[in-house]
Design a protein around this motif. Structure first.
Motif, PDB file in Angstrom:
ATOM      1  N   ILE A  20       0.835  -1.208   0.000  1.00 29.51           N
ATOM      2  CA  ILE A  20       0.000   0.000   0.000  1.00 29.51           C
ATOM      3  C   ILE A  20       0.869   1.257   0.000  1.00 29.51           C
ATOM      4  O   ILE A  20       0.709   2.141  -0.840  1.00 29.51           O
ATOM      5  CB  ILE A  20      -0.948   0.016   1.223  1.00 29.51           C
ATOM      6  CG1 ILE A  20      -1.940  -1.142   1.173  1.00 29.51           C
ATOM      7  CG2 ILE A  20      -1.652   1.369   1.351  1.00 29.51           C
ATOM      8  CD1 ILE A  20      -2.902  -1.129   0.017  1.00 29.51           C
ATOM      9  N   TYR A  27      -0.339   8.140   1.459  1.00 28.91           N
ATOM     10  CA  TYR A  27      -0.695   7.528   2.740  1.00 28.91           C
ATOM     11  C   TYR A  27       0.176   8.089   3.867  1.00 28.91           C
ATOM     12  O   TYR A  27      -0.235   8.126   5.019  1.00 28.91           O
ATOM     13  CB  TYR A  27      -0.504   6.011   2.638  1.00 28.91           C
ATOM     14  CG  TYR A  27      -1.022   5.211   3.801  1.00 28.91           C
ATOM     15  CD1 TYR A  27      -2.303   4.681   3.787  1.00 28.91           C
ATOM     16  CD2 TYR A  27      -0.231   4.970   4.918  1.00 28.91           C
ATOM     17  CE1 TYR A  27      -2.784   3.932   4.849  1.00 28.91           C
ATOM     18  CE2 TYR A  27      -0.701   4.221   5.987  1.00 28.91           C
ATOM     19  CZ  TYR A  27      -1.975   3.707   5.944  1.00 28.91           C
ATOM     20  OH  TYR A  27      -2.450   2.971   6.997  1.00 28.91           O
ATOM     21  N   ASP A  97      -4.574   3.426  12.023  1.00 28.15           N
ATOM     22  CA  ASP A  97      -4.363   3.020  10.629  1.00 28.15           C
ATOM     23  C   ASP A  97      -5.628   2.374  10.105  1.00 28.15           C
ATOM     24  O   ASP A  97      -6.293   1.612  10.813  1.00 28.15           O
ATOM     25  CB  ASP A  97      -3.225   1.991  10.512  1.00 28.15           C
ATOM     26  CG  ASP A  97      -1.852   2.613  10.467  1.00 28.15           C
ATOM     27  OD1 ASP A  97      -1.591   3.371   9.523  1.00 28.15           O
ATOM     28  OD2 ASP A  97      -1.048   2.333  11.371  1.00 28.15           O
ATOM     29  N   SER A  99      -6.585   0.789   6.113  1.00 31.37           N
ATOM     30  CA  SER A  99      -6.182   0.661   4.717  1.00 31.37           C
ATOM     31  C   SER A  99      -6.907  -0.505   4.067  1.00 31.37           C
ATOM     32  O   SER A  99      -7.144  -1.538   4.707  1.00 31.37           O
ATOM     33  CB  SER A  99      -4.671   0.445   4.619  1.00 31.37           C
ATOM     34  OG  SER A  99      -4.265   0.487   3.280  1.00 31.37           O
ATOM     35  N   SER A 133      -4.470  11.734   8.537  1.00 28.78           N
ATOM     36  CA  SER A 133      -4.300  11.228   7.186  1.00 28.78           C
ATOM     37  C   SER A 133      -3.296  12.107   6.449  1.00 28.78           C
ATOM     38  O   SER A 133      -3.190  13.304   6.728  1.00 28.78           O
ATOM     39  CB  SER A 133      -5.656  11.265   6.470  1.00 28.78           C
ATOM     40  OG  SER A 133      -5.553  10.797   5.157  1.00 28.78           O
ATOM     41  N   ASN A 137      -3.739  12.674   0.677  1.00 27.46           N
ATOM     42  CA  ASN A 137      -4.533  11.449   0.577  1.00 27.46           C
ATOM     43  C   ASN A 137      -6.016  11.808   0.435  1.00 27.46           C
ATOM     44  O   ASN A 137      -6.850  11.496   1.280  1.00 27.46           O
ATOM     45  CB  ASN A 137      -4.288  10.565   1.806  1.00 27.46           C
ATOM     46  CG  ASN A 137      -4.683   9.135   1.579  1.00 27.46           C
ATOM     47  OD1 ASN A 137      -5.240   8.791   0.550  1.00 27.46           O
ATOM     48  ND2 ASN A 137      -4.395   8.299   2.562  1.00 27.46           N
TER      49      ASN A 137
END
Length: 160
Positions: A20, A27, A97, A99, A133, A137
């Protein structure tokens, strides 16, 4: 399927995170800078995987934190790490986090993971939830705003 994290998934989760962050530098936020995963907002540290694993191990060792994985079979397609922090006027929830694999976006995986976190917070009497964030992003920002989050600050850094 959502499953609680176990150390059996440690290496695979690091590989997922690496995929990612290597392909989506947006990110990177102040969290990745502070934990040594990134050197700048678009540059990963040479040993970023080792730094992230140290971060992961610290986070999951904290009994106030929860790490959930979203699995397609045994393949990790998303994850959320969240917990309750008590250094404010009242305890508050924090999403550290979140994702989802780009190939699985649009299938409500992020929504399900976020719902699990906010439900957990509500059940424990928490009234506020925060997250941070990366500044660029934008797709994540839209996702969070769509789910009721509002921007309350900007973070600045002075490199000394």
């Amino acid at each position: 399927m959502i499953k609680a994290y176990s150390t059996d998934y440690r290496t695979r989760l690091c590989e997922f995170f690496s995929k990612i962050i290597e392909t989506h530098k947006a990110y990177i936020s102040h969290g990745e800078l502070q934990m040594g995963v990134a050197l700048d907002s678009n540059e990963l540290a040479p040993d970023y995987q080792e730094a992230w694993l140290k971060y992961l191990d610290r986070q999951v060792a904290n009994p106030d934190n929860t790490l959930l994985l979203y699995l397609d079979g045994e393949e990790i397609t998303g994850f959320i790490l969240f917990g309750i922090t008590e250094d404010g006027a009242a305890p508050y929830g924090q999403v550290f986090d979140l994702s989802v694999d780009p190939a699985y976006r649009g299938k409500h995986i992020g929504q399900e993971l976020l719902q699990r976190a906010t439900t957990s917070f509500r059940e424990r009497g928490v009234k506020d939830c925060y997250l941070e964030s990366g500044v660029n992003n934008h797709s994540a920002h839209r996702f969070f705003e769509h789910h009721g989050f509002q921007q309350v600050s900007d973070i600045f850094r002075l490199k000394l």
